[in-house]
Design an enzyme around this catalytic site. Structure first.
Site, mmCIF file in Angstrom:
data_model
loop_
_atom_site.group_PDB
_atom_site.id
_atom_site.type_symbol
_atom_site.label_atom_id
_atom_site.label_comp_id
_atom_site.label_asym_id
_atom_site.label_seq_id
_atom_site.Cartn_x
_atom_site.Cartn_y
_atom_site.Cartn_z
ATOM 1 C CE LYS A 13 -1.038 -0.018 4.801
ATOM 2 N NZ LYS A 13 0.034 0.838 5.271
ATOM 3 N NE ARG A 88 -0.383 0.984 11.622
ATOM 4 C CZ ARG A 88 0.557 1.396 10.788
ATOM 5 N NH1 ARG A 88 0.514 2.593 10.252
ATOM 6 N NH2 ARG A 88 1.546 0.600 10.459
ATOM 7 N NE ARG A 127 11.242 -6.861 2.905
ATOM 8 C CZ ARG A 127 10.434 -5.848 3.175
ATOM 9 N NH1 ARG A 127 9.813 -5.229 2.194
ATOM 10 N NH2 ARG A 127 10.245 -5.452 4.407
ATOM 11 N NE ARG A 160 13.790 -4.655 7.554
ATOM 12 C CZ ARG A 160 12.876 -3.865 7.058
ATOM 13 N NH1 ARG A 160 13.109 -3.200 5.951
ATOM 14 N NH2 ARG A 160 11.719 -3.701 7.648
ATOM 15 N NE ARG A 171 5.821 -5.804 10.500
ATOM 16 C CZ ARG A 171 6.478 -5.673 9.348
ATOM 17 N NH1 ARG A 171 7.376 -6.546 8.984
ATOM 18 N NH2 ARG A 171 6.221 -4.654 8.552
HETATM 19 P P1 AMP Z 1 4.374 2.107 8.837
HETATM 20 O O1 AMP Z 1 5.514 2.738 8.091
HETATM 21 O O2 AMP Z 1 3.042 2.656 8.454
HETATM 22 O O3 AMP Z 1 4.404 0.594 8.794
HETATM 23 O O4 AMP Z 1 4.547 2.508 10.390
HETATM 24 C C1 AMP Z 1 5.711 2.168 11.089
HETATM 25 C C2 AMP Z 1 5.464 2.300 12.577
HETATM 26 O O5 AMP Z 1 5.064 3.650 12.889
HETATM 27 C C3 AMP Z 1 4.338 1.463 13.135
HETATM 28 O O6 AMP Z 1 4.755 0.155 13.466
HETATM 29 C C4 AMP Z 1 3.923 2.242 14.380
HETATM 30 O O7 AMP Z 1 4.837 2.054 15.422
HETATM 31 C C5 AMP Z 1 4.065 3.681 13.900
HETATM 32 N N1 AMP Z 1 2.822 4.182 13.283
HETATM 33 C C6 AMP Z 1 2.654 4.626 12.021
HETATM 34 N N2 AMP Z 1 1.383 5.030 11.815
HETATM 35 C C7 AMP Z 1 0.729 4.816 12.978
HETATM 36 C C8 AMP Z 1 -0.618 4.996 13.393
HETATM 37 N N3 AMP Z 1 -1.569 5.470 12.564
HETATM 38 N N4 AMP Z 1 -0.931 4.678 14.669
HETATM 39 C C9 AMP Z 1 -0.013 4.224 15.533
HETATM 40 N N5 AMP Z 1 1.272 3.992 15.195
HETATM 41 C C10 AMP Z 1 1.654 4.294 13.928
#
Ligand code: AMP
Length: 219
Positions: A13, A88, A127, A160, A171
């Site tokens: 996404k 989220r 990966r 990783r 996750r």
């Molecule tokens: P992402 O790059 O969207 O996978 O986000 C990486 C990390 O940022 C996540 O694992 C959370 O720790 C934090 N994060 C990003 N967006 C949110 C959100 N909307 N709510 C809470 N944590 C977030």
């Protein structure tokens, strides 16, 4: 066009959000990118978010809600946007609705990236990354020329922590737990559109454009 993209880690996404932003001239808002930048530049927000992000947990709702609300309160607030990684949780969706109401904006669609958990596990756990130059390979669709060795600098590749199968499963469990309330909330508003997230980047993009056209968006 005002879009929210929802999908599990590894569904592509983020890549699709960037393509949509470039091709449809939308503002791309990724809370993950904003938080990572906050950590890199050691802002107060970054300092608060760091422990949660490092342990793979969600940052508390209040913090991300404030971050997004602030982005929409600025003079250069986006009018056409694609949100990637926010909301989220149901609490975040409620908060964002309030922001939209204050700004007299409405959503075009909430796009759900539909993909099997097992396919995600196959993708992510295949990966491998070069610890020296960060080039990423995939044993399924982008293998290195010599097994386990970086094509660019000959360094042995590593997996990783994030991409190990048990971490990916964790996750995915967290994703399903958090989005459980989110999707029905937007479904009740008639906003949810599903996109099949299998295939290559351009195939998924074509699905996405098709789905958005059906939702009445101009692409
Ligand atoms: P992402 O790059 O969207 O996978 O986000 C990486 C990390 O940022 C996540 O694992 C959370 O720790 C934090 N994060 C990003 N967006 C949110 C959100 N909307 N709510 C809470 N944590 C977030």
């Amino acid at each position: 066009m005002r879009l929210i993209l929802v999908g599990p880690p590894g569904s592509g996404k983020g890549t699709q959000a960037k393509l949509l932003a470039a091709r449809e001239h939308l503002t791309h808002i990724s809370t993950g990118d904003i938080l990572r930048e906050g950590i890199r530049t050691d802002t107060p927000l970054g300092r608060l978010a760091r422990p949660f992000m490092q342990s793979g947990q969600l940052v508390p709702d209040d913090l991300v809600n404030e971050l997004v609300a602030d982005r929409f309160r600025r003079d250069d607030r986006p009018d056409r946007f694609v949100l990637d990684g926010y909301p989220r949780t149901l609490a975040q969706a409620n908060s964002f609705d309030q922001v939209l109401r204050q700004q007299f904006l409405s959503l075009t669609a909430v796009v759900l990236f539909a993909i099997d958990d097992e396919e995600i596990i196959r993708r992510l756990s295949g990966r491998w990354t070069c610890p020296l130059c960060s080039t990423t390979y995939n044993v399924i669709n982008r293998p290195p020329q010599r097994p386990d060795i970086c094509d660019k600098d000959g360094t042995p590749l590593m997996q990783r922590e994030d991409d190990k199968e048990c971490t990916v499963r964790e996750r995915l469990r967290a994703y399903h737990r958090n989005t459980q309330g989110l999707i029905p909330y937007y479904r009740d508003q008639g906003l949810v559109r599903e996109v099949t997230a299998a295939g290559d980047v351009e195939a998924i993009y074509a699905n996405l454009v098709q789905v958005l056209k059906q939702a009445g968006a101009r692409c």
